[in-house]
Design an enzyme around this catalytic site. Structure first.
Site, PDB file in Angstrom:
ATOM      1  N   TYR A 146      14.252   3.502   5.756  1.00  0.00           N
ATOM      2  CA  TYR A 146      12.835   3.875   5.737  1.00  0.00           C
ATOM      3  C   TYR A 146      12.580   5.043   6.681  1.00  0.00           C
ATOM      4  O   TYR A 146      11.927   6.028   6.319  1.00  0.00           O
ATOM      5  CB  TYR A 146      11.998   2.666   6.138  1.00  0.00           C
ATOM      6  CG  TYR A 146      10.512   2.882   6.017  1.00  0.00           C
ATOM      7  CD1 TYR A 146       9.868   2.774   4.787  1.00  0.00           C
ATOM      8  CD2 TYR A 146       9.738   3.174   7.133  1.00  0.00           C
ATOM      9  CE1 TYR A 146       8.498   2.962   4.675  1.00  0.00           C
ATOM     10  CE2 TYR A 146       8.365   3.353   7.042  1.00  0.00           C
ATOM     11  CZ  TYR A 146       7.757   3.252   5.802  1.00  0.00           C
ATOM     12  OH  TYR A 146       6.401   3.439   5.715  1.00  0.00           O
ATOM     13  N   LYS A 150      11.290   8.883   5.649  1.00  0.00           N
ATOM     14  CA  LYS A 150      10.032   9.452   6.134  1.00  0.00           C
ATOM     15  C   LYS A 150      10.264  10.696   6.981  1.00  0.00           C
ATOM     16  O   LYS A 150       9.519  11.680   6.874  1.00  0.00           O
ATOM     17  CB  LYS A 150       9.248   8.399   6.923  1.00  0.00           C
ATOM     18  CG  LYS A 150       8.789   7.216   6.075  1.00  0.00           C
ATOM     19  CD  LYS A 150       7.924   7.652   4.900  1.00  0.00           C
ATOM     20  CE  LYS A 150       7.328   6.483   4.159  1.00  0.00           C
ATOM     21  NZ  LYS A 150       6.455   6.888   3.035  1.00  0.00           N
TER      22      LYS A 150
END
Length: 241
Positions: A146, A150
């Protein structure tokens, strides 16, 4: 900030921040083209705000491109679609990597690319906001893929701002802290769990989905006409301490 006569594509529009963005943009006059993988969410959103809905799994790059072509030439793009698979560095799986990077990064880049191609064909102009996360700035347990997705999207945002700015297309990102979607409310309702994170927020609270949507609307508006390549933290001061 009003968007009467404008159109916006919102990915991940069925739930959470994406849905809040769709609701806010519609309330301010924009035609919303909502993209979600869940038809029932699209149906309920359309009943609420009108507009169009496109049901697609953005993990499929071919389907993602087709969905953007179906959406057509619009003024704005909000990339909100995202997922997380909680895996540690040691436990990371190929399936988890492919799922998270496929949606959070690859699909976002595809949507930006197809949006930009359509805008260039129309003579340029327009604006994109990508939704990233404070997880791209700080190391959170079990957020390996994740965080990578990002942080990667923030880097891509700066590249797109540089290249597309020549055509009048602005590209920015927002990096929210924990945002109280329905799932997050359940996940962070236990003070024993949330206290350690809450204490790192000078405003002493997490973000509401409407607050993230309002910041995104600001970046899309003419009030931010000179802003591109920026990453705006919506974090209650988390990154400042």
């Amino acid at each position: 900030m009003q968007f009467t006569g404008k159109s916006v594509i919102v990915t991940g529009a069925g739930k959470g921040i994406g849905r809040a963005c769709a609701q806010l943009m519609a309330a301010r006059g924009a035609e919303v083209i909502a993209i979600s993988r869940t038809q029932s969410d699209l149906d309920s959103l359309r009943a609420e705000i009108g507009g169009r809905g496109i049901c697609v799994d953005l993990a499929d790059p071919v389907a993602a491109r087709q969905a953007m072509l179906e959406a057509g030439t619009c003024d704005f793009l909000i990339n909100s679609a995202g997922i997380n698979v909680l895996e540690s560095v040691i436990e990371m799986t190929d399936a988890g990597y492919e799922a998270v990077l496929g949606i959070n990064l690859r699909a976002a880049l595809i949507c930006c690319q197809e949006f930009a191609r359509a805008r260039l064909s129309a003579g340029g102009g327009g604006a994109i906001v990508n939704i990233t996360s404070i997880a791209g700035h700080r190391g959170f347990q079990d957020h390996l893929c994740y965080a990578a997705s990002k942080a990667g999207l923030e880097g891509a945002t700066r590249v797109m701002a540089k290249e597309l700015g020549l055509h009048g297309i602005r590209v920015n990102a927002v990096a929210p802290t924990i945002t109280l979607t329905e799932l997050a409310v359940e996940a962070w309702s236990d003070p024993a769990k949330s206290a350690a994170m809450m204490v790192r927020h000078p405003l002493n609270r997490f973000a509401e989905v409407e607050e993230v949507a309002q910041a995104i609307a600001l970046l899309l508006s003419d009030d931010s006409a000179m802003v591109t390549g920026a990453v705006l933290p919506i974090d209650g001061g988390f990154l400042a301490v």
